[in-house]
Motif scaffolding. Structure first.
Motif, PDB file in Angstrom:
ATOM      1  N   PRO A 116     -13.220  -7.338   8.035  1.00  0.00           N
ATOM      2  CA  PRO A 116     -12.150  -8.204   8.527  1.00  0.00           C
ATOM      3  C   PRO A 116     -11.930  -9.380   7.566  1.00  0.00           C
ATOM      4  CG  PRO A 116     -13.563  -7.553  10.335  1.00  0.00           C
ATOM      5  CD  PRO A 116     -14.222  -7.051   9.078  1.00  0.00           C
ATOM      6  N   GLY A 117     -10.665  -9.607   7.228  1.00  0.00           N
ATOM      7  CA  GLY A 117     -10.331 -10.701   6.328  1.00  0.00           C
ATOM      8  C   GLY A 117     -10.208 -10.314   4.865  1.00  0.00           C
ATOM      9  N   ASP A 118     -10.764  -9.164   4.472  1.00  0.00           N
ATOM     10  CA  ASP A 118     -10.544  -8.692   3.101  1.00  0.00           C
ATOM     11  C   ASP A 118      -9.059  -8.444   2.887  1.00  0.00           C
ATOM     12  OD1 ASP A 118     -13.218  -8.754   2.410  1.00  0.00           O
ATOM     13  OD2 ASP A 118     -13.559  -6.627   2.838  1.00  0.00           O
ATOM     14  N   LYS A 119      -8.631  -8.508   1.634  1.00  0.00           N
ATOM     15  CA  LYS A 119      -7.214  -8.323   1.325  1.00  0.00           C
ATOM     16  C   LYS A 119      -6.991  -7.000   0.593  1.00  0.00           C
ATOM     17  CE  LYS A 119      -6.219 -13.270   1.227  1.00  0.00           C
ATOM     18  NZ  LYS A 119      -5.666 -14.416   0.454  1.00  0.00           N
ATOM     19  N   VAL A 120      -5.810  -6.441   0.831  1.00  0.00           N
ATOM     20  CA  VAL A 120      -5.460  -5.132   0.291  1.00  0.00           C
ATOM     21  C   VAL A 120      -4.050  -5.196  -0.285  1.00  0.00           C
ATOM     22  CG1 VAL A 120      -5.144  -2.681   0.801  1.00  0.00           C
ATOM     23  CG2 VAL A 120      -6.888  -3.993   2.027  1.00  0.00           C
ATOM     24  N   LEU A 121      -3.887  -4.702  -1.494  1.00  0.00           N
ATOM     25  CA  LEU A 121      -2.567  -4.614  -2.112  1.00  0.00           C
ATOM     26  C   LEU A 121      -1.961  -3.243  -1.833  1.00  0.00           C
ATOM     27  CD1 LEU A 121      -3.341  -6.173  -5.627  1.00  0.00           C
ATOM     28  CD2 LEU A 121      -1.866  -7.180  -3.866  1.00  0.00           C
ATOM     29  N   PHE A 122      -0.703  -3.229  -1.413  1.00  0.00           N
ATOM     30  CA  PHE A 122      -0.029  -1.950  -1.217  1.00  0.00           C
ATOM     31  C   PHE A 122       1.443  -2.108  -1.613  1.00  0.00           C
ATOM     32  CE2 PHE A 122       0.454  -4.169   2.771  1.00  0.00           C
ATOM     33  CZ  PHE A 122       1.747  -3.870   3.191  1.00  0.00           C
ATOM     34  N   PRO A 123       2.098  -0.994  -1.982  1.00  0.00           N
ATOM     35  CA  PRO A 123       3.447  -1.078  -2.568  1.00  0.00           C
ATOM     36  C   PRO A 123       4.542  -1.297  -1.538  1.00  0.00           C
ATOM     37  CG  PRO A 123       2.732   1.205  -2.470  1.00  0.00           C
ATOM     38  CD  PRO A 123       1.558   0.382  -2.020  1.00  0.00           C
ATOM     39  N   ASN A 124       5.571  -1.993  -1.961  1.00  0.00           N
ATOM     40  CA  ASN A 124       6.780  -2.229  -1.185  1.00  0.00           C
ATOM     41  C   ASN A 124       7.985  -1.895  -2.073  1.00  0.00           C
ATOM     42  OD1 ASN A 124       8.839  -3.156   0.463  1.00  0.00           O
ATOM     43  ND2 ASN A 124       8.409  -5.329   0.125  1.00  0.00           N
ATOM     44  N   PRO A 125       8.630  -0.739  -1.853  1.00  0.00           N
ATOM     45  CA  PRO A 125       8.469   0.213  -0.764  1.00  0.00           C
ATOM     46  C   PRO A 125       7.264   1.121  -0.967  1.00  0.00           C
ATOM     47  CG  PRO A 125      10.149   1.021  -2.269  1.00  0.00           C
ATOM     48  CD  PRO A 125       9.745  -0.344  -2.751  1.00  0.00           C
ATOM     49  N   VAL A 172      -1.941   2.774  -4.709  1.00  0.00           N
ATOM     50  CA  VAL A 172      -0.808   3.212  -5.517  1.00  0.00           C
ATOM     51  C   VAL A 172      -0.508   4.660  -5.142  1.00  0.00           C
ATOM     52  CG1 VAL A 172      -1.302   1.629  -7.422  1.00  0.00           C
ATOM     53  CG2 VAL A 172      -2.234   3.951  -7.471  1.00  0.00           C
ATOM     54  N   ASN A 173       0.685   5.124  -5.520  1.00  0.00           N
ATOM     55  CA  ASN A 173       1.126   6.443  -5.070  1.00  0.00           C
ATOM     56  C   ASN A 173       2.121   6.991  -6.108  1.00  0.00           C
ATOM     57  OD1 ASN A 173       3.650   7.303  -2.662  1.00  0.00           O
ATOM     58  ND2 ASN A 173       2.148   8.685  -3.539  1.00  0.00           N
ATOM     59  N   TYR A 174       1.569   7.704  -7.104  1.00  0.00           N
ATOM     60  CA  TYR A 174       2.437   8.277  -8.147  1.00  0.00           C
ATOM     61  C   TYR A 174       2.080   9.735  -8.367  1.00  0.00           C
ATOM     62  CZ  TYR A 174       4.106   3.610  -8.999  1.00  0.00           C
ATOM     63  OH  TYR A 174       4.683   2.366  -8.825  1.00  0.00           O
ATOM     64  N   PRO A 175       3.106  10.636  -8.383  1.00  0.00           N
ATOM     65  CA  PRO A 175       4.525  10.361  -8.190  1.00  0.00           C
ATOM     66  C   PRO A 175       4.777   9.622  -6.872  1.00  0.00           C
ATOM     67  CG  PRO A 175       4.233  12.595  -8.981  1.00  0.00           C
ATOM     68  CD  PRO A 175       2.866  12.068  -8.666  1.00  0.00           C
ATOM     69  N   HIS A 176       5.704   8.662  -6.960  1.00  0.00           N
ATOM     70  CA  HIS A 176       5.864   7.703  -5.883  1.00  0.00           C
ATOM     71  C   HIS A 176       6.753   8.225  -4.760  1.00  0.00           C
ATOM     72  CE1 HIS A 176       7.602   3.896  -4.112  1.00  0.00           C
ATOM     73  NE2 HIS A 176       6.307   3.699  -3.984  1.00  0.00           N
ATOM     74  N   MET A 177       6.312   7.983  -3.553  1.00  0.00           N
ATOM     75  CA  MET A 177       7.093   8.216  -2.357  1.00  0.00           C
ATOM     76  C   MET A 177       7.400   6.844  -1.769  1.00  0.00           C
ATOM     77  SD  MET A 177       7.773   8.572   0.978  1.00  0.00           S
ATOM     78  CE  MET A 177       6.301   7.860   1.703  1.00  0.00           C
ATOM     79  N   PRO A 178       8.676   6.474  -1.568  1.00  0.00           N
ATOM     80  CA  PRO A 178       9.839   7.354  -1.446  1.00  0.00           C
ATOM     81  C   PRO A 178      10.723   7.491  -2.673  1.00  0.00           C
ATOM     82  CG  PRO A 178      10.382   5.197  -0.579  1.00  0.00           C
ATOM     83  CD  PRO A 178       8.945   5.111  -1.024  1.00  0.00           C
ATOM     84  N   THR A 179      10.456   6.780  -3.768  1.00  0.00           N
ATOM     85  CA  THR A 179      11.456   6.696  -4.839  1.00  0.00           C
ATOM     86  C   THR A 179      11.447   7.881  -5.800  1.00  0.00           C
ATOM     87  OG1 THR A 179      10.029   5.514  -6.415  1.00  0.00           O
ATOM     88  CG2 THR A 179      11.190   4.183  -4.776  1.00  0.00           C
ATOM     89  N   GLY A 180      10.381   8.695  -5.782  1.00  0.00           N
ATOM     90  CA  GLY A 180      10.307   9.831  -6.689  1.00  0.00           C
ATOM     91  C   GLY A 180       9.983   9.467  -8.126  1.00  0.00           C
ATOM     92  N   THR A 181       9.453   8.273  -8.350  1.00  0.00           N
ATOM     93  CA  THR A 181       9.138   7.820  -9.702  1.00  0.00           C
ATOM     94  C   THR A 181       7.954   8.579 -10.275  1.00  0.00           C
ATOM     95  OG1 THR A 181       9.960   5.607  -9.206  1.00  0.00           O
ATOM     96  CG2 THR A 181       8.466   5.814 -11.089  1.00  0.00           C
TER      97      THR A 181
END
Length: 381
Positions: A116-125, A172-181
């Motif tokens: 609890p309290g740790d931080k997490v980076l996630f993509p937008n979108p 991270v998520n590559y190939p990226h969803m939703p942009t298809g990058t």
């Protein structure tokens, strides 16, 4: 006494769980809804996988509890799959953990590493489950913005200027969803260098790398990546086996060991027949990918026509199971998709469910037969 846990105050019902109730209601009322919203493959699983599963049902151990780590042959098949397709060498016994779908891996990883309290980076979108699971384990979700101007990639130099001392994980998520990058040359190397410099465990969620993509890549192919990275993968999209629930996570033996401690307390092993089917699927070669991508390519060409008919724009270089399209300026995505659903009975996804940077965008699934896409084009015309 029956009040829900406080963590649920920060967690909404999954968008598709709610919206599909509305879609089902329209269908039940007799309306011919074309569902282009979700990425659930509509084509059958490989015949070899189905045959292997059925044959496995007759094995003497088929209906017993299975190992939390999967049968050795499944881990070996996953190791061979990674070696042959990504050039990644992973030890089957210690660096690969089969999962009941990669989505459960998001929870297992979060429970294994976050307090609890740790931080997490996630993509937008990005995939909404990254943030939802982070909040469920009472960690703090921090977005990093992705923009078309920056090729839908994180600006690692700008991120490094922030105070990241409490950040423990980065999704991270590559190939990226939703942009298809797609993954550009050198990006994964920069990402691993960033993770090492910031002492962050980075996880690449990699279920789309074989769909309409001529250069599948793994984050773990970068030298030294195992020290600071994990990778999730899945048979759901690659082999049309979404309902089978077969995924995997790869990483160092230490990291995998932590995840296993969580997983072993949450399930009783994957069904034996499904494991046998997964082994057969993972052994398929280029012909399988050529087959499904030939179908998806035809569907994508038609979806591009639909996008144009709707007056939207798109990047023809995108890959994966979806088409990401930009609405004309000033049009609200959620109002647009609701109007399309109620007037034309076509369901697509608003970009806003993937984060604020998805405003002004919509997403189309390719899990729709050509005849239905052509019908959607005619309805819009």
């Amino acid at each position: 006494m029956s009040k829900p846990a406080n963590r649920l105050q920060e967690t909404k019902e999954y968008y598709f769980s709610k919206k599909l109730k509305e879609v089902r209601g329209l269908i039940a009322a007799g309306h011919p809804v074309i569902n282009m919203g979700i990425g659930s493959p509509d084509m059958p699983a490989p015949p070899a996988a189905v045959a292997a599963m059925l044959k496995g049902l007759h094995d003497s151990v088929a209906h017993q509890y299975q190992s939390y780590t999967g049968i050795p042959a499944l881990r070996e098949a996953m190791a061979t799959f990674y070696k042959d397709n990504y050039g990644v060498t992973a030890q089957a016994d210690t660096e690969i953990l089969p999962l009941m779908g990669s989505k459960e891996g998001i929870m297992h990883i979060s429970m294994a590493f976050l307090n609890p309290g740790d931080k997490v980076l996630f993509p937008n979108p990005g995939y909404p489950s990254y943030a939802a699971v982070t909040r469920l384990v009472e960690a703090e979700a921090l977005t990093y913005d992705l923009t078309a101007e920056n090729g839908w990639l994180p600006d690692l130099k700008e991120l490094a200027k922030q105070d990241l001392s409490q950040v423990k994980l980065m999704w991270v998520n590559y190939p990226h969803m939703p942009t298809g990058t797609k993954v550009p040359d050198g990006f994964f190397e920069e990402l691993i260098a960033f993770a090492k410099a910031q002492d962050i465990l980075v996880i690449n969620d990699n279920p789309y790398s074989f769909i309409l993509n001529d250069n599948p890549q793994s984050l773990l192919a970068v030298p030294g990546a195992m020290d600071v990275a994990l990778e999730l993968n899945s048979l759901s999209k690659t082999y049309n086996m979404a309902g089978w629930r077969v995924g995997m996570v790869l990483g160092s033996a230490t990291h995998i060991g932590h995840i296993l401690r969580v997983k072993s307390n949450m399930d009783s092993g994957m069904f034996y027949g499904i494991q046998k089917g997964a082994i057969a699927a993972l052994g398929l070669g280029k012909d399988w990918f050529d087959h499904i991508n030939g179908i998806y390519a035809q569907r994508r060409a038609l979806v591009f026509k639909l996008v144009e008919t709707l007056g939207c724009s798109y990047d023809s270089n995108q890959v994966g199971l979806f088409v990401w399209a930009k609405l004309p300026s000033g049009i609200d995505a959620e109002a647009f998709i609701d109007k399309l659903l109620l007037e034309k009975y076509i369901f697509i996804t608003p970009g806003t469910i993937f984060g604020t940077m998805g405003a002004g965008y919509i997403r189309f699934s390719l899990c729709v037969k050509e005849e239905q896409i052509k019908e959607a084009i005619e309805r819009v015309k």
